[in-house]
Design a protein around this motif. Structure first.
Motif, PDB file in Angstrom:
ATOM      1  N   SER A  18       0.810  -1.227   0.000  1.00  0.00           N
ATOM      2  CA  SER A  18       0.000   0.000   0.000  1.00  0.00           C
ATOM      3  C   SER A  18       0.837   1.268   0.000  1.00  0.00           C
ATOM      4  O   SER A  18       0.543   2.237   0.706  1.00  0.00           O
ATOM      5  CB  SER A  18      -0.949   0.009   1.213  1.00  0.00           C
ATOM      6  N   THR A  19       1.899   1.289  -0.833  1.00  0.00           N
ATOM      7  CA  THR A  19       2.787   2.457  -0.889  1.00  0.00           C
ATOM      8  C   THR A  19       2.923   3.065  -2.280  1.00  0.00           C
ATOM      9  O   THR A  19       3.554   4.109  -2.439  1.00  0.00           O
ATOM     10  CB  THR A  19       4.203   2.083  -0.408  1.00  0.00           C
ATOM     11  N   VAL A  20       2.324   2.449  -3.297  1.00  0.00           N
ATOM     12  CA  VAL A  20       2.569   2.842  -4.692  1.00  0.00           C
ATOM     13  C   VAL A  20       1.306   3.460  -5.288  1.00  0.00           C
ATOM     14  O   VAL A  20       0.206   2.923  -5.139  1.00  0.00           O
ATOM     15  CB  VAL A  20       3.031   1.633  -5.528  1.00  0.00           C
ATOM     16  N   ASP A  21       1.462   4.589  -5.963  1.00  0.00           N
ATOM     17  CA  ASP A  21       0.326   5.259  -6.606  1.00  0.00           C
ATOM     18  C   ASP A  21      -0.001   4.667  -7.982  1.00  0.00           C
ATOM     19  O   ASP A  21      -1.158   4.652  -8.387  1.00  0.00           O
ATOM     20  CB  ASP A  21       0.633   6.751  -6.782  1.00  0.00           C
ATOM     21  N   LEU A  22       1.035   4.249  -8.700  1.00  0.00           N
ATOM     22  CA  LEU A  22       0.845   3.709 -10.042  1.00  0.00           C
ATOM     23  C   LEU A  22       1.774   2.526 -10.254  1.00  0.00           C
ATOM     24  O   LEU A  22       2.991   2.626 -10.022  1.00  0.00           O
ATOM     25  CB  LEU A  22       1.158   4.778 -11.107  1.00  0.00           C
ATOM     26  N   VAL A  23       1.198   1.422 -10.693  1.00  0.00           N
ATOM     27  CA  VAL A  23       1.976   0.293 -11.218  1.00  0.00           C
ATOM     28  C   VAL A  23       1.640   0.186 -12.699  1.00  0.00           C
ATOM     29  O   VAL A  23       0.471   0.050 -13.071  1.00  0.00           O
ATOM     30  CB  VAL A  23       1.628  -1.032 -10.515  1.00  0.00           C
ATOM     31  N   THR A  24       2.667   0.303 -13.523  1.00  0.00           N
ATOM     32  CA  THR A  24       2.442   0.186 -14.957  1.00  0.00           C
ATOM     33  C   THR A  24       3.439  -0.795 -15.553  1.00  0.00           C
ATOM     34  O   THR A  24       4.509  -1.054 -14.989  1.00  0.00           O
ATOM     35  CB  THR A  24       2.561   1.559 -15.659  1.00  0.00           C
ATOM     36  N   ALA A  25       3.073  -1.346 -16.684  1.00  0.00           N
ATOM     37  CA  ALA A  25       3.978  -2.194 -17.474  1.00  0.00           C
ATOM     38  C   ALA A  25       3.717  -1.845 -18.932  1.00  0.00           C
ATOM     39  O   ALA A  25       2.588  -1.966 -19.420  1.00  0.00           O
ATOM     40  CB  ALA A  25       3.726  -3.673 -17.213  1.00  0.00           C
TER      41      ALA A  25
END
Length: 270
Positions: free
Chosen positions: A102-109
């Motif tokens: 619960s620390t990341v605003d965006l995960v992208t690939a």
């Protein structure tokens, strides 16, 4: 199953030179994130970041951006070409991200998720994302179109010939198109606030050699080259000659329009 790809140094350099930088997709991601933004964005993670061409596009929108990849060669190039003080890189599998929950605003690939262990990756993305954090996955089909005045139709027939010749060398895991892989991930994502787009057309001005070079970065072409380098070169030379003839020009530096067809999923964690 997760795959290790694009680790040869020559391949890595070609990937950096020829692959399209997807600014249009970054804009779509940020438009999706902004309506429910409650504060300034802190952390974005670009998984399978490769040479970092897409990673650095996130820098203006986040306090910190971290690109992750399993390939040491790709990350070496990413670090060497990064001019952004808020962008860093970490070597790790897509399914084992080095971030607290619960620390990341965006995960992208970006054109990478089709190589991941999909169920493990989606679970890991859910773990690290904050509430209202965004998961953004996109790629493009391998049938780019070319436009050059009245020669457009002929050029795309030649392109189809190129793609058809490479189809037997495509990884069977991907099938004939990786679009279905992404659609399956979209459908399996349990977030209610999500969006799917099956075709976003992005135009780029390239040279004839630039188009050939991009296709040569495909894993299917690389497999052909490893099996029969002379045949791979013959195929590229033949396609180049046919394109130039259809355009009625002699220089492979002649510019034309390449249309890349992106597809993407955007999803917001509750």
């Amino acid at each position: 199953m997760a795959f290790r790809m694009y680790e040869g140094k020559d391949h890595v350099k070609a990937y950096l030179h020829y692959r399209v930088t997807p600014q249009e997709m970054i804009n779509r991601i940020m438009d999706f994130m902004k309506p429910k933004a409650q504060q300034k964005f802190n952390l974005a993670v670009d998984v399978g970041c490769g040479n970092g061409k897409g990673t650095i596009l996130l820098a203006p929108f986040f306090d910190q951006v971290v690109g992750t990849d399993v390939s040491h060669a790709q990350l070496e190039l990413a670090r060497a070409n990064s001019l952004c003080s808020n962008v860093n890189y970490s070597q790790c599998p897509a399914e084992e991200l080095p971030f607290e929950s619960s620390t990341v605003d965006l995960v992208t690939a970006m054109t990478a998720a089709h190589w991941f262990d999909r169920s493990r990756f989606l679970a890991e993305a859910d773990r690290v994302l904050k509430s209202n954090g965004c998961l953004a996955l996109f790629s493009y089909t391998m049938d780019m179109e070319l436009e050059y005045g009245s020669a457009t139709s002929a050029l795309n027939n030649i392109c189809d010939e190129f793609y058809t010749a490479l189809l037997p060398f495509r990884n069977p895991y991907l099938g004939t198109s990786s679009l279905k892989i992404y659609l399956d991930m979209f459908e399996s994502c349990t977030y209610q606030d999500k969006e799917w787009n099956g075709c976003l057309r992005v135009n780029r001005t390239v040279t004839v050699d630039g188009f050939i070079g991009m296709v040569e970065t495909f894993s299917s072409y690389q497999k052909l080259m490893r099996q029969d380098g002379a045949e791979a070169k013959r195929l590229s030379d033949d396609i180049r000659s046919k394109l130039l003839a259809a355009m009625q020009v002699s220089s492979p530096d002649t510019e034309l329009t390449m249309v890349v067809k992106y597809f993407y999923m955007l999803a917001r964690k509750p």
